[in-house]
Design an enzyme around this catalytic site. Structure first.
Site, short mmCIF file in Angstrom:
data_model
loop_
_atom_site.label_atom_id
_atom_site.label_comp_id
_atom_site.label_asym_id
_atom_site.label_seq_id
_atom_site.Cartn_x
_atom_site.Cartn_y
_atom_site.Cartn_z
N HIS A 90 -0.80 3.34 4.02
CA HIS A 90 0.48 3.71 4.09
C HIS A 90 1.03 5.05 3.68
O HIS A 90 1.88 5.83 4.28
CB HIS A 90 1.38 2.71 3.35
CG HIS A 90 2.77 2.41 3.79
ND1 HIS A 90 3.72 1.90 3.20
CD2 HIS A 90 3.50 3.16 4.65
CE1 HIS A 90 4.85 1.65 3.67
NE2 HIS A 90 4.86 2.57 4.70
N HIS B 116 -1.61 -1.52 3.00
CA HIS B 116 -0.57 -1.38 2.13
C HIS B 116 -0.86 -2.02 0.85
O HIS B 116 -1.67 -3.16 0.71
CB HIS B 116 0.76 -2.19 2.49
CG HIS B 116 1.28 -1.64 3.95
ND1 HIS B 116 2.21 -0.77 4.12
CD2 HIS B 116 0.56 -1.82 5.01
CE1 HIS B 116 2.75 -0.41 5.24
NE2 HIS B 116 1.64 -1.07 6.04
N TYR B 117 -0.18 -2.03 -0.26
CA TYR B 117 -0.22 -3.04 -1.30
C TYR B 117 1.38 -3.42 -1.74
O TYR B 117 2.32 -2.66 -1.20
CB TYR B 117 -0.63 -2.59 -2.73
CG TYR B 117 0.08 -1.27 -3.18
CD1 TYR B 117 1.43 -1.14 -3.50
CD2 TYR B 117 -0.85 -0.29 -3.81
CE1 TYR B 117 1.93 0.05 -4.21
CE2 TYR B 117 -0.30 0.92 -4.52
CZ TYR B 117 1.15 0.96 -4.61
OH TYR B 117 1.62 1.99 -5.33
N THR B 118 1.76 -4.60 -2.17
CA THR B 118 2.87 -5.02 -2.00
C THR B 118 3.83 -4.59 -3.30
O THR B 118 4.99 -4.72 -3.43
CB THR B 118 2.88 -6.55 -2.29
OG1 THR B 118 2.20 -7.12 -3.53
CG2 THR B 118 2.06 -7.17 -0.91
N GLU C 261 -0.95 -6.32 4.27
CA GLU C 261 -0.39 -6.12 2.89
C GLU C 261 -1.29 -6.81 1.73
O GLU C 261 -1.70 -8.01 2.16
CB GLU C 261 1.14 -6.74 2.59
CG GLU C 261 2.09 -5.95 3.49
CD GLU C 261 2.69 -4.78 2.58
OE1 GLU C 261 2.31 -4.76 1.44
OE2 GLU C 261 3.50 -4.28 3.03
N ASP D 105 0.82 3.94 -1.54
CA ASP D 105 -0.06 2.83 -1.47
C ASP D 105 -0.83 2.88 -0.28
O ASP D 105 -0.78 3.45 0.62
CB ASP D 105 0.83 1.45 -1.06
CG ASP D 105 1.92 1.20 -0.09
OD1 ASP D 105 2.53 2.39 0.01
OD2 ASP D 105 1.67 0.54 1.08
#
Length: 276
Positions: free
Chosen positions: A166, A50-52, A119, A176
């Site tokens: 994700h 993921h990225y946040t 993440e 993401d």
């Protein structure tokens, strides 16, 4: 006669110790672990990246609140301690974290139940002149991610096709980690799936990369590989599935349009990793 007593006592002692092998003392009771069931499987089968979409402090606050969680959080610029980069583990790997949400991959739903989530601190995308502009990832962040991912993959024997974005498991909701995430470079290190270029060229069969193909046929290939495809999906929803696949495996163009190169990549992946 006396000479035989000590050897016999020693043999009896060793036999007693051998008899306790596989017996675990838990204080008030003991557990016999010498017979293990064959129909037992590890909980973790999938690794989700993921990225946040936020800075580190805000990301840490969100991921340690009550509504969402992830097993790991990696800063954009990992600090060092003792000459080694530091990452944050927020949930033990044995426990379920709420990072994937409503999700689907290779015939399975509830991907939270069977995955580890990582993440990455990253701003995500911004709307620039009506187009999404994604933020890049730093080299130190990707370097420590690769080390962590390799450890997780080895621990649980995660298959390459089960190292996913994700957006792969929730294409209708998520983008993401986006098209700038270095899937190809990580696959070269044994992390995740990537098609063989010569097999992509074989399936492309001389066609122009962006030559249109039948959307339904392409979606059938993506469904076989692992994506959720439903008969009742709208045009926008079908496009998002194709775009998610393209962001992962053809990030130079992820417009969601069914074309020959996307089809060839899907065929090459199915040949290499099989269908979900």
């Amino acid at each position: 006669m006396k000479r035989l007593v000590w050897p016999l006592m020693l043999a009896a002692l060793l036999a007693g110790c051998a008899g306790e092998k596989g017996i675990v003392d838990r204080g008030d009771y003991k557990v016999d672990t010498r017979r293990q069931a064959q129909a037992a499987y590890p909980r973790v089968k999938v690794l989700v990246i993921h990225y946040t979409a936020d800075d580190f402090d805000a990301s840490l606050a969100t991921l340690t609140d009550r509504n969402v969680s992830s097993h790991y959080l990696i800063p954009a610029s990992p600090p060092e301690k003792g000459g080694k980069p530091v990452i944050w583990q927020l949930v033990p790997e044995r426990d379920l974290a709420w990072h994937a949400g409503i999700s689907y991959w290779r015939g399975a739903t509830r991907i939270n139940d069977t995955s580890v989530g990582i993440e990455l601190e990253n701003r995500g995308w911004q709307n620039v002149a009506g187009q999404k502009r994604f933020a890049p990832f730093s080299a130190p962040q990707i370097d420590v991610l690769a080390k962590l991912a390799r450890d997780i993959i080895q621990r649980y024997q995660i298959k390459p096709a089960n190292v996913v974005a994700h957006s792969d498991v929730a294409p209708q909701r998520k983008d993401d980690p986006g098209p700038l995430f270095p899937w190809r470079a990580l696959a070269a290190q044994g992390i995740g799936a990537w098609p063989e270029p010569d097999r992509v060229a074989f399936y492309l069969a001389g066609r122009s990369a962006y030559a249109p193909v039948e959307e339904g046929s392409l979606l059938t290939l993506l469904e076989r590989y692992g994506y959720e495809v439903k008969p009742e999906m709208t045009d926008v929803q079908r496009k998002r599935v194709i775009s998610a696949f393209q962001m992962h495996f053809r990030p130079t163009r992820y417009d969601g349009i069914a074309d020959a190169e996307t089809e060839a990549i899907a065929q090459a992946l199915l040949e290499k990793y099989g269908q979900g």
